[in-house]
Design an enzyme around this catalytic site. Structure first.
Site, short mmCIF file in Angstrom:
data_model
loop_
_atom_site.label_atom_id
_atom_site.label_comp_id
_atom_site.label_asym_id
_atom_site.label_seq_id
_atom_site.Cartn_x
_atom_site.Cartn_y
_atom_site.Cartn_z
N GLU A 1 1.03 -1.11 -0.26
CA GLU A 1 -0.43 0.04 0.20
C GLU A 1 1.05 1.53 -0.36
O GLU A 1 0.99 1.97 -0.95
CB GLU A 1 -0.91 0.21 1.04
N GLU B 1 1.91 2.10 -3.55
CA GLU B 1 0.96 2.15 -4.30
C GLU B 1 0.88 4.04 -3.78
O GLU B 1 1.05 4.47 -5.33
CB GLU B 1 -0.26 1.53 -3.62
N CYS C 1 -8.59 -2.05 3.65
CA CYS C 1 -8.44 -3.51 5.11
C CYS C 1 -10.10 -3.86 4.97
O CYS C 1 -10.13 -4.65 5.75
CB CYS C 1 -7.52 -3.16 5.57
N SER D 1 -7.68 1.92 -2.31
CA SER D 1 -6.11 0.95 -2.65
C SER D 1 -6.66 0.27 -3.17
O SER D 1 -7.84 -0.91 -2.68
CB SER D 1 -5.25 0.73 -1.34
N LYS E 1 -15.94 -9.40 7.11
CA LYS E 1 -14.94 -10.19 6.53
C LYS E 1 -15.58 -11.64 5.86
O LYS E 1 -15.19 -12.38 4.78
CB LYS E 1 -13.90 -10.78 7.91
N GLU F 1 -16.94 -10.96 3.05
CA GLU F 1 -15.37 -10.57 1.87
C GLU F 1 -14.68 -11.29 1.31
O GLU F 1 -14.17 -12.33 0.38
CB GLU F 1 -14.60 -9.71 2.79
N GLU G 1 -14.16 -12.60 -6.40
CA GLU G 1 -13.11 -12.17 -7.62
C GLU G 1 -12.08 -12.55 -6.76
O GLU G 1 -10.85 -12.87 -6.89
CB GLU G 1 -12.57 -10.93 -8.07
N CYS H 1 -11.22 -2.11 14.71
CA CYS H 1 -11.78 -4.03 14.60
C CYS H 1 -11.98 -4.44 15.94
O CYS H 1 -12.32 -5.96 16.22
CB CYS H 1 -10.27 -4.97 13.86
#
Ligand code: SF4
Ligand code: SF4
Lengths: 462, 200
Positions: free
Chosen positions: A163, A166, A183, A203, A242, A245, A250, A387
């Site tokens: 990251e 990037e 994230c 990102s 999560k 996710e 993909e 979290c």
């Protein structure tokens, strides 16, 4: 991983319509009249699970609906004789799925734990919030039968490598800026559902959970000497989003899902207890190398501001050549749930924003949409506090001081960061080795294939 | 035994939103555990009951009656009036349910009772071997004990997010009413809102 059951749902037969869940839902996804059973608008819901934490309407043994308990448990993915309390707002249980993966003799099982798990799971054993149990967590997972006990924090360190590269690349090539962290799946889903025109600001990095999963089935499979289809990849998360996710179509870097099943903290504790594994009585053991080695920078991903601090530690070291244990950058409060800082990195002024709580991001996004954003990089955590306050964390009893408990969990992570020998992601030996032996360089060809994705267009349905 | 009137928990139907936090906190307070739902050791059996009739919802529980019918009818003397209210002694309860039938507000339930992390047990003939007995969890009389052993007082009162529950000391309420009435007679309005128990 095709699973059509909704991850977060409200059981109409149990809901009393108190609407306390609606008070905490960041996207006004809970619909229904006061005093009437509520339902969730799945087109808005970001699956953060805050409603699950807030709900106190449970099935009492004296309720008429208690007669249907076996059927209700089945609907939630639980065993018919499971003894846990059932609440109106709840998330899908994946315990059975993980048990099946663990008992499959054809699979090598690999598990990862998010940072915020080790500062809260002891609560499920009666200990105080913020009690740190990383070593006992590793030992417990081993007793449960996992062949490799790896860690999400390792992947958080990898995330920092990718990251930060990037971000530098975007700054050099002129955008799209500002860049947003990616994230937190609640945050990503919010972008995809409510701000689809701005998703290019996210990102392209997968979340640490998905990076770890992708690496388990490639790098990890190579180490284990098997193919990706022979790996069972399980994640233990403080988060309900999560679960969603992991099921995104993909997220299959090796042709099979990066992560096969996600357990929340409460689900892991329930599994351990069902197997009579007392986490608090376990010896302290190490996570497995290589993908269980982690730095303090990765640890603080679990609390708001942590990703930013971790990124700054590495950015400062890389650009100045000076290693620092802490960035020393001070963030100042700038409105509800927002902190800002301005810092000079390599002679360039860099403006950073940290947002805690999804609802607080909206005004900043308005600015981005209007082309008026006065910052370069933004960290957003959907759950207020990060979290440590996630929807998969231990559900606090009514009357317990929630803010205090979350502050203590967060304090636990910061203590853990300070006690670790390596405190910056790029100094993690296993991360260095991963790039030397396998990935090449950050943003390189392999990284691109395994660790990056494109958000926005393939947003999986709830 | 004191001549004081028993305290009890008063609920305000006007404030209650029906979230059942009181019931959850009550159940949790009567088993061992820590701060989280998952830490509770034992089954949850609340001792007040959210009750819904048409538009009204409010928790109903024990009034700690001065001439408690439950205590009067218990054939085994398991229910006693004490300085901490009307209490059930599970040691003596046989689960006959006479108290349940006698209670005018339905405060009594039959539930698994947990003491020091263990359920109260009953002795039954071993189905495998009729010469021996085995112990199994028993359903025994269960009702509000005003959390008399709990440091912060009644768990339900502490848990209610809307302050709909209060622990009432009847003598204090009476004295306050006297003072308010005296002031009212003098033309000063400082009455307490009956439904909430708060000064208005
Ligand atoms: S889901 Fe729970 S918190 Fe939400 S309205 Fe229903 S009972 Fe209340
Ligand atoms: S999971 Fe989060 S976004 Fe979805 S309804 Fe619950 S609180 Fe709202």
């Amino acid at each position: 991983m095709e699973n059509l059951t909704q991850v977060v749902a409200i059981d109409q037969a149990v809901c009393t319509g108190c609407r306390r869940c609606a008070e905490v839902c960041p996207v006004d996804a809970i619909i229904g009249a006061e005093g009437q059973p509520q339902s969730i608008d799945t087109s808005k819901c970001v699956i953060c699970g805050q409603c699950v934490l807030a709900c106190s309407a449970f099935v009492s043994p004296f309720d008429d609906v208690a007669e249907n308990l076996p059927a209700m448990r089945k609907e939630r993915g639980l065993d018919a004789d499971d003894q846990s309390l059932l609440f109106a707002a709840h998330f899908r249980s994946d315990i059975k799925r993980v048990s099946a993966l663990l008992s499959d003799p054809a699979k090598k099982s690999m598990v990862q734990c998010a940072p915020a798990v080790r500062t809260s799971i002891a609560e499920e054993y009666g200990l105080a919030p913020g009690t740190l149990t990383p070593g006992q967590l590793a030992a417990s997972l081993r007793r449960l039968g996992f062949d490799a006990v790896y860690d999400t924090i390792f992947a958080a360190d990898v995330t920092i490598m990718e990251e930060s590269s990037e971000l530098l690349q975007r700054i050099e090539s002129g955008g799209p800026l500002p860049m947003f962290t990616s994230c937190c799946p609640g945050w990503v889903r919010y972008m995809e559902t409510a701000w689809p025109d701005l998703t290019e600001h996210l990102s392209s990095c997968k979340s640490p959970q998905q990076m770890a999963g992708a690496l388990f089935k490639t790098y990890g499979a190579e180490i284990a000497g098997v193919g990706p289809e022979s790996i069972a990849s399980v994640a233990v998360m403080p988060c309900t989003a999560k679960k969603h996710e992991a099921a995104r179509p993909e997220m299959q870097a090796s042709g099979v899902p990066d992560v096969d099943a996600v357990l929340t903290v409460t689900e892991l504790a329930a599994m351990l207890k069902a197997k009579n594994i007392d986490l608090t009585a376990m010896p302290e053991e190490e996570f497995d190398v290589p993908m269980g080695l982690y730095s303090g920078a990765g640890v603080i991903f679990g609390a708001t501001g942590g990703v930013m601090e971790a990124a700054l530690r590495t950015a400062i070291a890389v650009t100045t050549g000076k290693d620092v244990s802490e960035s020393g950058v001070k963030f100042f409060p700038a409105g509800e749930g927002i902190h800002r800082a301005s810092v000079d990195v390599a002679g360039k002024n860099f403006r950073a924003v940290v947002v805690s709580g999804l609802a607080n991001a909206a005004p900043l996004l308005e600015d981005v949409r209007a082309g008026k954003a006065d910052f370069d990089f933004m960290e957003v955590m959907c759950c207020p506090g990060g979290c440590v306050a996630g929807g998969g964390q231990p559900k606090l009893l009514p009357g317990v001081d929630r803010a205090d408990a979350i502050a203590k969990r967060r304090g636990g992570l910061h203590r853990h960061d300070k006690e670790l020998p390596v405190r910056a992601s790029h100094k993690n030996e296993s991360v260095v080795a991963l790039y030397e032996k396998y990935l090449g360089e950050p943003l390189g060809h392999r990284s691109h294939e395994l660790l990056h994705t494109h958000y926005g267009d393939k947003c999986g349905g709830h | 035994m004191s001549s004081r009137l028993n305290s009890f928990i008063l609920a305000s139907a006007a404030k209650c939103i029906g979230c059942r936090a009181c019931e959850l906190a009550c159940g949790a307070a009567h088993v061992q555990g820590g701060v989280s739902v998952g830490s509770l050791q034992g089954s949850i059996a609340p001792r007040l009951y959210l009750t819904r009739v048409e538009e009204i919802c409010v928790p109903v529980g024990c009034r700690h009656c001065e001439d408690a019918p439950c205590a009067a009818v218990c054939p085994n003397g398991a229910i006693q009036r004490t300085d901490s209210g009307v209490l059930v002694d599970e040691e003596y309860c046989v689960g006959c349910k006479t108290c349940l039938a006698a209670c005018p507000v339905g405060a009594m339930e039959m539930a698994q009772i947990w003491k020091d992390g263990r359920p109260a047990l009953r002795k039954v003939v071993d189905p495998q071997n009729s010469d021996t007995f085995i112990l199994e969890p028993a359903l025994l009389a269960s009702k509000c004990d005003l959390c008399h052993e709990r440091e912060n007082g009644p768990a339900c009162v502490e848990a209610c997010p809307k302050d709909a529950l209060i622990l009432v000391d009847p003598m204090k309420v009476k004295k306050r009413r006297n003072i308010e009435a005296a002031l009212a007679l003098a033309g000063v309005d400082t009455r307490t809102d009956f439904r909430s128990g708060e000064e208005r």
